[in-house]
Design an enzyme around this catalytic site. Structure first.
Site, mmCIF file in Angstrom:
data_model
loop_
_atom_site.group_PDB
_atom_site.id
_atom_site.type_symbol
_atom_site.label_atom_id
_atom_site.label_comp_id
_atom_site.label_asym_id
_atom_site.label_seq_id
_atom_site.Cartn_x
_atom_site.Cartn_y
_atom_site.Cartn_z
ATOM 1 N N GLY A 1 -0.525 71.925 23.595
ATOM 2 C CA GLY A 1 -1.568 71.095 22.987
ATOM 3 C C GLY A 1 -2.949 71.717 22.893
ATOM 4 O O GLY A 1 -3.735 71.358 22.018
ATOM 5 N N GLU B 1 -7.845 72.573 28.863
ATOM 6 C CA GLU B 1 -6.875 71.495 28.629
ATOM 7 C C GLU B 1 -7.294 70.676 27.418
ATOM 8 O O GLU B 1 -8.474 70.438 27.201
ATOM 9 C CB GLU B 1 -6.821 70.558 29.847
ATOM 10 C CG GLU B 1 -5.857 70.991 30.940
ATOM 11 C CD GLU B 1 -4.398 70.727 30.591
ATOM 12 O OE1 GLU B 1 -4.075 70.545 29.404
ATOM 13 O OE2 GLU B 1 -3.580 70.718 31.523
ATOM 14 N N ASP B 2 -6.301 70.230 26.658
ATOM 15 C CA ASP B 2 -6.579 69.313 25.549
ATOM 16 C C ASP B 2 -6.861 67.918 26.084
ATOM 17 O O ASP B 2 -7.809 67.259 25.684
ATOM 18 C CB ASP B 2 -5.389 69.288 24.571
ATOM 19 C CG ASP B 2 -4.044 69.142 25.281
ATOM 20 O OD1 ASP B 2 -3.992 69.236 26.529
ATOM 21 O OD2 ASP B 2 -3.030 68.937 24.597
ATOM 22 N N ASP C 1 -4.640 63.266 31.745
ATOM 23 C CA ASP C 1 -4.213 61.870 31.837
ATOM 24 C C ASP C 1 -4.215 61.488 33.328
ATOM 25 O O ASP C 1 -5.270 61.229 33.903
ATOM 26 C CB ASP C 1 -2.831 61.794 31.181
ATOM 27 C CG ASP C 1 -2.285 60.404 30.992
ATOM 28 O OD1 ASP C 1 -3.056 59.457 31.065
ATOM 29 O OD2 ASP C 1 -1.075 60.256 30.761
ATOM 30 N N LYS D 1 -8.801 60.617 30.418
ATOM 31 C CA LYS D 1 -8.558 59.173 30.537
ATOM 32 C C LYS D 1 -8.952 58.741 31.948
ATOM 33 O O LYS D 1 -8.102 58.743 32.859
ATOM 34 C CB LYS D 1 -7.078 58.863 30.276
ATOM 35 C CG LYS D 1 -6.623 59.197 28.859
ATOM 36 C CD LYS D 1 -5.150 58.857 28.664
ATOM 37 C CE LYS D 1 -4.685 59.198 27.279
ATOM 38 N NZ LYS D 1 -3.229 59.011 27.112
ATOM 39 N N PHE E 1 -2.511 56.270 23.576
ATOM 40 C CA PHE E 1 -1.834 57.521 23.232
ATOM 41 C C PHE E 1 -2.500 58.106 21.999
ATOM 42 O O PHE E 1 -2.663 57.429 20.989
ATOM 43 C CB PHE E 1 -0.341 57.285 22.975
ATOM 44 C CG PHE E 1 0.420 58.563 22.802
ATOM 45 C CD1 PHE E 1 0.815 59.310 23.904
ATOM 46 C CD2 PHE E 1 0.719 59.042 21.523
ATOM 47 C CE1 PHE E 1 1.495 60.508 23.746
ATOM 48 C CE2 PHE E 1 1.405 60.235 21.356
ATOM 49 C CZ PHE E 1 1.784 60.968 22.469
ATOM 50 N N VAL E 2 -2.925 59.360 22.083
ATOM 51 C CA VAL E 2 -3.645 59.975 20.971
ATOM 52 C C VAL E 2 -2.904 61.206 20.442
ATOM 53 O O VAL E 2 -2.156 61.855 21.170
ATOM 54 C CB VAL E 2 -5.088 60.379 21.381
ATOM 55 C CG1 VAL E 2 -5.926 59.156 21.699
ATOM 56 C CG2 VAL E 2 -5.096 61.350 22.559
ATOM 57 N N ASP F 1 0.399 66.230 19.939
ATOM 58 C CA ASP F 1 1.520 65.783 19.111
ATOM 59 C C ASP F 1 2.097 64.445 19.548
ATOM 60 O O ASP F 1 1.865 63.979 20.666
ATOM 61 C CB ASP F 1 2.649 66.819 19.174
ATOM 62 C CG ASP F 1 3.409 66.760 20.500
ATOM 63 O OD1 ASP F 1 2.750 66.742 21.560
ATOM 64 O OD2 ASP F 1 4.649 66.710 20.473
ATOM 65 N N ARG G 1 0.108 67.761 15.327
ATOM 66 C CA ARG G 1 -0.780 68.764 15.917
ATOM 67 C C ARG G 1 -1.775 69.325 14.903
ATOM 68 O O ARG G 1 -2.858 69.761 15.260
ATOM 69 C CB ARG G 1 0.030 69.945 16.471
ATOM 70 C CG ARG G 1 0.922 69.595 17.642
ATOM 71 C CD ARG G 1 1.424 70.874 18.315
ATOM 72 N NE ARG G 1 2.553 70.645 19.191
ATOM 73 C CZ ARG G 1 2.472 70.211 20.447
ATOM 74 N NH1 ARG G 1 1.295 69.947 20.973
ATOM 75 N NH2 ARG G 1 3.560 70.032 21.172
#
Ligand code: 5GP
Length: 178
Positions: free
Chosen positions: A48, A102-103, A106, A134, A155-156, A162, A168
């Site tokens: 990601g 990091e993308d 969570d 988050k 959820f994004v 993805d 993506r």
């Protein structure tokens, strides 16, 4: 921006391209100012983070190195379920300041695992930059040093993230409606 339908799920526009661009630039400049005269190695966690990493590093006017790592799941020897380990890490990290890219963070489980592995490899100092966080669900043990957007527990997708393999390549970030 219009809604997107991916695998029959509707995603609505959330963070547009221009906002992302401005934030990435800001993060890049912060990192640049805080980390002069350090031996910097960026470690991008695939898949990601590839889009964010490419944009972020081009905002940083320092001599830097970058490595790309993947987390692979495997069954632990004990019956503790699935454990993830970093694969692709061959660099000697001693004396280096590592910045994990990091993308999204969570619960922070992935990040804790990555940090543990990098410490074992001898990293002198570990910092973390994440485009999305988050905070409601984050339970990790490391403070995120450079935070992009703090978002709700939705959820994004998009900008590298993805949904079941798709999304993506979207330039903006979208979230699920329900
Ligand atoms: P954690 O270990 O922090 O709970 O989860 C981190 C990983 O879960 C991320 O690197 C990403 O792969 C995935 N993830 C968590 N939230 C989302 C999300 O909203 N969208 C997408 N596409 N992946 C997510």
């Amino acid at each position: 921006m219009n809604t997107r339908v991916i695998h029959n799920k509707v995603f609505e526009p959330f963070i547009d391209e221009e906002e992302i661009k401005a934030k990435v630039k800001e993060l890049g400049k912060q990192i640049e100012n805080d980390n002069r005269d350090r031996n910097l190695l960026f470690i991008s966690i695939l898949n990601g983070s590839y889009v964010f990493t490419a944009d972020l590093l081009r905002e940083i006017d320092l001599d830097i190195n970058v490595s790309f790592l993947k987390l692979a799941s495997y069954e632990g020897l004990k019956s503790t379920g699935k454990v993830k380990r970093l694969i692709g890490l061959s660099d000697d990290l001693s004396g280096k300041t590592v910045i994990i890219v990091e993308d999204i963070v969570d619960t922070g489980k992935t990040l804790d695992q990555v940090i543990e592995d990098l410490r074992k490899q001898g990293a002198a100092e570990i910092r973390v930059v994440s485009l999305l966080i988050k905070p409601e669900v984050y339970r990790g043990s490391h403070e995120i040093d450079y935070k992009g957007f703090e978002i709700p527990n939705d959820f994004v997708i998009g900008y590298g993230l993805d949904f079941d393999g798709l999304g993506r390549n979207l330039r903006s970030i979208y979230r699920t409606r329900d």
